[in-house]
Scaffold this motif. Structure first.
Motif, PDB file in Angstrom:
ATOM      1  N   ILE A 247       0.849  -1.186   0.000  1.00 20.27           N
ATOM      2  CA  ILE A 247       0.000   0.000   0.000  1.00 20.27           C
ATOM      3  C   ILE A 247       0.883   1.233   0.000  1.00 20.27           C
ATOM      4  CG2 ILE A 247      -1.857  -1.172   1.255  1.00 20.27           C
ATOM      5  CD1 ILE A 247      -0.960   0.357   3.752  1.00 20.27           C
ATOM      6  N   VAL A 248       0.312   2.371  -0.356  1.00 25.50           N
ATOM      7  CA  VAL A 248       1.018   3.648  -0.344  1.00 25.50           C
ATOM      8  C   VAL A 248       0.642   4.367   0.943  1.00 25.50           C
ATOM      9  CG1 VAL A 248       1.425   5.818  -1.533  1.00 25.50           C
ATOM     10  CG2 VAL A 248       0.958   3.754  -2.853  1.00 25.50           C
ATOM     11  N   LYS A 249       1.596   4.498   1.849  1.00 22.89           N
ATOM     12  CA  LYS A 249       1.323   5.169   3.115  1.00 22.89           C
ATOM     13  C   LYS A 249       1.478   6.678   2.953  1.00 22.89           C
ATOM     14  CE  LYS A 249       2.851   1.341   6.045  1.00 22.89           C
ATOM     15  NZ  LYS A 249       3.788   0.938   7.126  1.00 22.89           N
ATOM     16  N   ASN A 250       0.513   7.414   3.483  1.00 20.68           N
ATOM     17  CA  ASN A 250       0.527   8.888   3.464  1.00 20.68           C
ATOM     18  C   ASN A 250       0.805   9.435   2.061  1.00 20.68           C
ATOM     19  OD1 ASN A 250       0.200   8.868   6.318  1.00 20.68           O
ATOM     20  ND2 ASN A 250       2.413   8.600   6.553  1.00 20.68           N
ATOM     21  N   PRO A 251      -0.042   9.127   1.094  1.00 20.12           N
ATOM     22  CA  PRO A 251       0.209   9.618  -0.266  1.00 20.12           C
ATOM     23  C   PRO A 251       0.080  11.132  -0.328  1.00 20.12           C
ATOM     24  CG  PRO A 251      -1.980   8.658  -0.105  1.00 20.12           C
ATOM     25  CD  PRO A 251      -1.308   8.366   1.196  1.00 20.12           C
ATOM     26  N   LYS A 252       0.938  11.746  -1.129  1.00 20.10           N
ATOM     27  CA  LYS A 252       0.910  13.199  -1.274  1.00 20.10           C
ATOM     28  C   LYS A 252      -0.013  13.593  -2.431  1.00 20.10           C
ATOM     29  CE  LYS A 252       5.533  14.116   0.528  1.00 20.10           C
ATOM     30  NZ  LYS A 252       6.851  14.728   0.227  1.00 20.10           N
ATOM     31  N   LEU A 253      -0.779  14.620  -2.213  1.00 17.78           N
ATOM     32  CA  LEU A 253      -1.636  15.150  -3.274  1.00 17.78           C
ATOM     33  C   LEU A 253      -0.790  15.939  -4.261  1.00 17.78           C
ATOM     34  CD1 LEU A 253      -4.630  16.368  -1.084  1.00 17.78           C
ATOM     35  CD2 LEU A 253      -4.400  14.197  -2.273  1.00 17.78           C
TER      36      LEU A 253
ATOM     37  N   GLY B  85       5.175   4.176 -12.088  1.00 23.33           N
ATOM     38  CA  GLY B  85       6.515   3.713 -12.426  1.00 23.33           C
ATOM     39  C   GLY B  85       7.589   4.481 -11.683  1.00 23.33           C
ATOM     40  N   GLU B  86       7.418   5.820 -11.573  1.00 24.64           N
ATOM     41  CA  GLU B  86       8.388   6.621 -10.831  1.00 24.64           C
ATOM     42  C   GLU B  86       8.366   6.269  -9.348  1.00 24.64           C
ATOM     43  OE1 GLU B  86       8.385  10.755 -13.456  1.00 24.64           O
ATOM     44  OE2 GLU B  86       6.994  10.509 -11.791  1.00 24.64           O
ATOM     45  N   TRP B  87       7.171   6.000  -8.816  1.00 23.26           N
ATOM     46  CA  TRP B  87       7.055   5.663  -7.397  1.00 23.26           C
ATOM     47  C   TRP B  87       7.743   4.331  -7.086  1.00 23.26           C
ATOM     48  CZ3 TRP B  87       4.182   1.628  -5.006  1.00 23.26           C
ATOM     49  CH2 TRP B  87       4.122   1.723  -3.604  1.00 23.26           C
TER      50      TRP B  87
END
Length: 336
Positions: free
Chosen positions: A27-33, A43-45
């Motif tokens: 999962i992506v924790k604390n995703p930035k807007l 892909g960059e992530w």
């Protein structure tokens, strides 16, 4: 039934994260807007953790099969089938492979997989007419990627789902390719060369560690001696006055702290010098600067040696795992 309400996306995200965690997915924790920072696509992530493509996996598996030195081309195809690949041979000597979960076959040719991956190139490597080109090992591995140990999947599957097993298999393919890249980049064509390099790297690392301990001990002694010399100089006059007062109890009560510091400084100097003459402070300071500079240089060399040792020992462990040279099997192979 889905009900659209204010901030419903956050509720959906929480449910999605919970489901992913229950099934062992990431999962992506604390995703930035987008408005809160630089936006990254998937892909960059992923970055260096991006899963290899089917072509990269096929190149890595071909290298792994060739590393086992098959007797002929038929034995090579058998190794590919044992690894889970479906083999299809067409007219005019064409060859294709399909991995589990892959929809279409991948043609085994230079225009698709890269130079050195055609059927004739593979036959040349098997027959000993051509070595493994460096592009094979370096192809699926990105520069700067850390070389890690291959995971024993069977011992780690307990309590984990199929998602972990899929990830572990991909991870192992990456590490096998990284190990091959390391061998090729360092010109290690024989197992004995790899073993010798691992021993030399380990010995060099431990030698540097011993030198650092020696220098650190000398630097600590130098610092302790300088401190004792300073304390001795500061409290010497007080102790001389104490002697002149014929060790008066009244004087001792008034200057007890200074006298204790003097006696501790004398004891430290006697223990360190062991009867030798006390050097001048300028000489002690110069020696301390030299020891500090030597320590800094040794630590830079130590970090590089540690990195090299970890890299070569990890590559050797992965090659041992790949060739089955672990534990008793390795001892039997060496006896042969």
């Amino acid at each position: 039934k889905f009900r659209n309400f204010w901030n419903s996306s956050f509720a959906i995200r929480r449910v999605s994260d919970r489901i992913c965690l229950e099934h062992g997915l990431s999962i992506v924790k604390n995703p930035k807007l987008r408005s809160k920072g630089k936006f990254k696509n998937y892909g960059e992530w992923l970055g260096d953790n991006k899963p290899p493509t089917f072509q990269e996996r096929l190149r890595a598996q071909i290298d792994a099969a060739l590393l086992q030195k098959p007797a002929d081309f038929t034995a090579f195809l058998s190794l590919m089938e044992a690894a889970g690949y479906e083999v299809k041979q067409g007219r005019r000597g064409s060859l294709s492979f399909r991995a589990p979960g892959q929809e279409r076959f991948t043609r085994c040719r230079a225009s698709t997989l890269g130079e050195g991956y055609g059927p004739e190139d593979i036959r040349a490597v098997i027959e000993g007419r051509a070595p493994l080109p460096s592009s094979r090992a370096a192809g699926p591995v990105k520069q700067g990627r850390k070389l890690n140990l291959i995971i024993d999947i069977q011992t780690r599957l307990q309590g984990k789902g199929p998602a972990y097993e899929r990830w572990a298999k991909v991870f192992n393919l990456k590490q096998m390719a990284a190990a091959l890249a390391y061998l090729q980049d360092n010109g290690l064509t024989e197992y004995e060369q790899l073993e010798k390099k691992a021993e030399q790297a380990t010995e060099h690392f431990h030698t540097l560690a011993g030198k650092i301990k020696t220098v650190e001990a000398a630097l600590a002694t130098n610092t302790e001696l300088k401190g004792a010399t300073v304390n001795y100089a500061k409290t010497r006059s007080v102790f001389e006055a104490y002697k002149a007062a014929r060790y008066s109890r009244k004087y001792l009560a008034e200057h007890e702290a200074e006298i204790e510091i003097y006696r501790a400084a004398r004891a430290t100097m006697s223990a360190i010098l062991d009867g030798a003459k006390l050097p001048k402070m300028d000489r002690l300071k110069e020696e301390g600067r030299k020891l500090a500079a030597e320590k800094k240089e040794l630590y830079a060399e130590y970090r590089e040696a540690r990195r090299e040792m970890r890299e070569v020992t990890t590559a050797k462990a992965n090659i041992d795992y790949l060739l089955g040279l672990t534990g008793q099997e390795k001892n039997k192979e060496q006896e042969r």
